[in-house]
Design an enzyme around this catalytic site. Structure first.
Site, PDB file in Angstrom:
ATOM      1  N   ASP A  13       0.789  -1.253   0.000  1.00  0.00           N
ATOM      2  CA  ASP A  13       0.000   0.000   0.000  1.00  0.00           C
ATOM      3  C   ASP A  13       0.820   1.301   0.000  1.00  0.00           C
ATOM      4  O   ASP A  13       0.495   2.234   0.750  1.00  0.00           O
ATOM      5  CB  ASP A  13      -0.975   0.017   1.189  1.00  0.00           C
ATOM      6  CG  ASP A  13      -1.953  -1.150   1.162  1.00  0.00           C
ATOM      7  OD1 ASP A  13      -1.795  -2.035   0.314  1.00  0.00           O
ATOM      8  OD2 ASP A  13      -2.860  -1.177   2.006  1.00  0.00           O
ATOM      9  N   ASP A  55      -4.571  -0.667  -1.598  1.00  0.00           N
ATOM     10  CA  ASP A  55      -5.884  -0.477  -1.024  1.00  0.00           C
ATOM     11  C   ASP A  55      -6.748   0.043  -2.175  1.00  0.00           C
ATOM     12  O   ASP A  55      -6.346   0.980  -2.879  1.00  0.00           O
ATOM     13  CB  ASP A  55      -5.749   0.590   0.087  1.00  0.00           C
ATOM     14  CG  ASP A  55      -6.526   0.259   1.339  1.00  0.00           C
ATOM     15  OD1 ASP A  55      -6.802  -0.926   1.582  1.00  0.00           O
ATOM     16  OD2 ASP A  55      -6.871   1.215   2.070  1.00  0.00           O
ATOM     17  N   HIS A  57     -10.569   0.801  -2.689  1.00  0.00           N
ATOM     18  CA  HIS A  57     -11.934   0.840  -2.158  1.00  0.00           C
ATOM     19  C   HIS A  57     -12.932   1.449  -3.135  1.00  0.00           C
ATOM     20  O   HIS A  57     -12.596   2.372  -3.869  1.00  0.00           O
ATOM     21  CB  HIS A  57     -11.969   1.681  -0.877  1.00  0.00           C
ATOM     22  CG  HIS A  57     -11.100   1.163   0.229  1.00  0.00           C
ATOM     23  ND1 HIS A  57     -11.231  -0.098   0.750  1.00  0.00           N
ATOM     24  CD2 HIS A  57     -10.070   1.749   0.919  1.00  0.00           C
ATOM     25  CE1 HIS A  57     -10.332  -0.270   1.718  1.00  0.00           C
ATOM     26  NE2 HIS A  57      -9.605   0.836   1.830  1.00  0.00           N
ATOM     27  N   HIS A  74     -10.358   7.246   1.475  1.00  0.00           N
ATOM     28  CA  HIS A  74      -8.986   7.109   0.961  1.00  0.00           C
ATOM     29  C   HIS A  74      -8.927   5.993  -0.082  1.00  0.00           C
ATOM     30  O   HIS A  74      -9.751   5.077  -0.062  1.00  0.00           O
ATOM     31  CB  HIS A  74      -7.999   6.800   2.111  1.00  0.00           C
ATOM     32  CG  HIS A  74      -8.291   5.480   2.769  1.00  0.00           C
ATOM     33  ND1 HIS A  74      -9.214   5.343   3.775  1.00  0.00           N
ATOM     34  CD2 HIS A  74      -7.806   4.234   2.538  1.00  0.00           C
ATOM     35  CE1 HIS A  74      -9.283   4.073   4.136  1.00  0.00           C
ATOM     36  NE2 HIS A  74      -8.440   3.372   3.402  1.00  0.00           N
ATOM     37  N   LYS A  99      -7.053  -4.939  -2.921  1.00  0.00           N
ATOM     38  CA  LYS A  99      -7.767  -5.442  -1.739  1.00  0.00           C
ATOM     39  C   LYS A  99      -8.699  -4.371  -1.178  1.00  0.00           C
ATOM     40  O   LYS A  99      -8.514  -3.187  -1.469  1.00  0.00           O
ATOM     41  CB  LYS A  99      -6.774  -5.868  -0.660  1.00  0.00           C
ATOM     42  CG  LYS A  99      -5.948  -4.702  -0.165  1.00  0.00           C
ATOM     43  CD  LYS A  99      -4.863  -5.170   0.755  1.00  0.00           C
ATOM     44  CE  LYS A  99      -4.091  -4.002   1.310  1.00  0.00           C
ATOM     45  NZ  LYS A  99      -4.931  -3.007   2.014  1.00  0.00           N
ATOM     46  N   CYS A 145      -2.236  -2.740   7.717  1.00  0.00           N
ATOM     47  CA  CYS A 145      -2.096  -3.703   6.619  1.00  0.00           C
ATOM     48  C   CYS A 145      -0.806  -4.509   6.708  1.00  0.00           C
ATOM     49  O   CYS A 145      -0.780  -5.685   6.356  1.00  0.00           O
ATOM     50  CB  CYS A 145      -2.250  -2.998   5.280  1.00  0.00           C
ATOM     51  SG  CYS A 145      -3.967  -2.463   5.064  1.00  0.00           S
TER      52      CYS A 145
HETATM   53  C1  VGL Z   1      -4.697   0.817   5.770  1.00  0.00           C
HETATM   54  C2  VGL Z   1      -6.092   1.953   7.203  1.00  0.00           C
HETATM   55  C3  VGL Z   1      -7.121   1.857   6.308  1.00  0.00           C
HETATM   56  C4  VGL Z   1      -3.341   0.286   5.497  1.00  0.00           C
HETATM   57  C5  VGL Z   1      -5.725   0.700   4.874  1.00  0.00           C
HETATM   58  O1  VGL Z   1      -2.962   0.154   4.307  1.00  0.00           O
HETATM   59  O2  VGL Z   1      -2.605  -0.005   6.468  1.00  0.00           O
HETATM   60  N1  VGL Z   1      -4.897   1.433   6.941  1.00  0.00           N
HETATM   61  N2  VGL Z   1      -6.934   1.219   5.140  1.00  0.00           N
HETATM   62 ZN    ZN Z   2      -8.324   1.277   3.535  1.00  0.00          ZN
END
Ligand code: VGL
Ligand code: ZN
Length: 204
Positions: A13, A55, A57, A74, A99, A145
């Site tokens: 990420d 990430d 979404h 985000h 993901k 993550c």
């Molecule tokens: C993550 C918070 C929300 C991460 C992803 O990549 O660690 N943290 N979504």
């Molecule tokens: Zn996230």
């Protein structure tokens, strides 16, 4: 198992929204790019696999505050915030695991994600790691993550190396990073650094 067992690198990420200026900026999140690029170059030279997770979404997901979750918006699919950091080295051979792409899951762990090179033919991270015995992990964020990735990887049975210089934490609570590191260590994750990995392999 017979045959050659491989090392793989999982870069978690490293996306604009997790870097300074992003909507869920991790303090010094951008600092992971330089050490991770050195690892990516080294792994590529050895023809070992490099896998990036992202990430990914939908705009409406229970992961976000406005729909019952705990996070600001985000890494929304196909927006600049979801792009990888512009300096992160990405080659055509790099595998990308997406993901958190449904509106009901947090998708913290890259092991819940899929590689979608071919439409309608999702491939899991575990499948990509076929014949991998040693997994090196770095990226963002240590307390979410990265932790989820390391714990899942240990459950599957890989030898897991965390690149401590190449990850940073969100720290919603100031102790989150230390707690996450402790949990990972207890699960058998081995702590190392980029320099240590590169120096060891230079001399061998
Ligand atoms: C993550 C918070 C929300 C991460 C992803 O990549 O660690 N943290 N979504
Ligand atoms: Zn996230």
């Amino acid at each position: 198992m017979t045959g050659v067992m491989r090392k793989s690198l999982l870069v978690v990420d490293v996306q604009n929204d997790f870097c300074p200026g992003g909507t869920l900026a991790v303090t010094n999140g951008n600092k992971v790019v330089e050490p991770l690029n050195r690892m990516i170059t080294f792994f590529s030279k050895n023809t070992w696999q490099v896998i990036l997770s992202r990430d990914w979404h939908p705009r409406e997901t229970k992961h976000f505050k406005e729909f019952g979750g705990i996070w600001p918006v985000h890494c929304v699919q196909n927006t600049p915030g979801a792009d990888f950091h512009p300096k992160l080295l990405i080659s055509p051979k790099t595998y990308i695991i997406s993901k958190g792409y449904s509106n009901t899951d947090d998708g913290y762990s890259p092991f819940e994600g899929v590689w979608l090179r071919i439409k309608d033919w999702p491939i899991s991270l575990e499948a990509l790691l076929w014949r991998t015995s040693e997994l090196y992990i770095g990226g963002l964020a240590t307390d979410y993550c990265i932790k989820a990735a390391c714990l899942d990887a240990r459950k599957i049975g890989y030898t897991v190396y965390l690149l401590t210089d190449a990850c940073r934490a969100v720290n919603l609570k100031p102790t989150d990073e230390a707690d996450a590191l402790k949990e990972m260590r207890q699960a058998g994750v081995i702590f190392t650094t980029t320099d240590e990995v590169l120096n060891q392999n230079e001399s061998s």
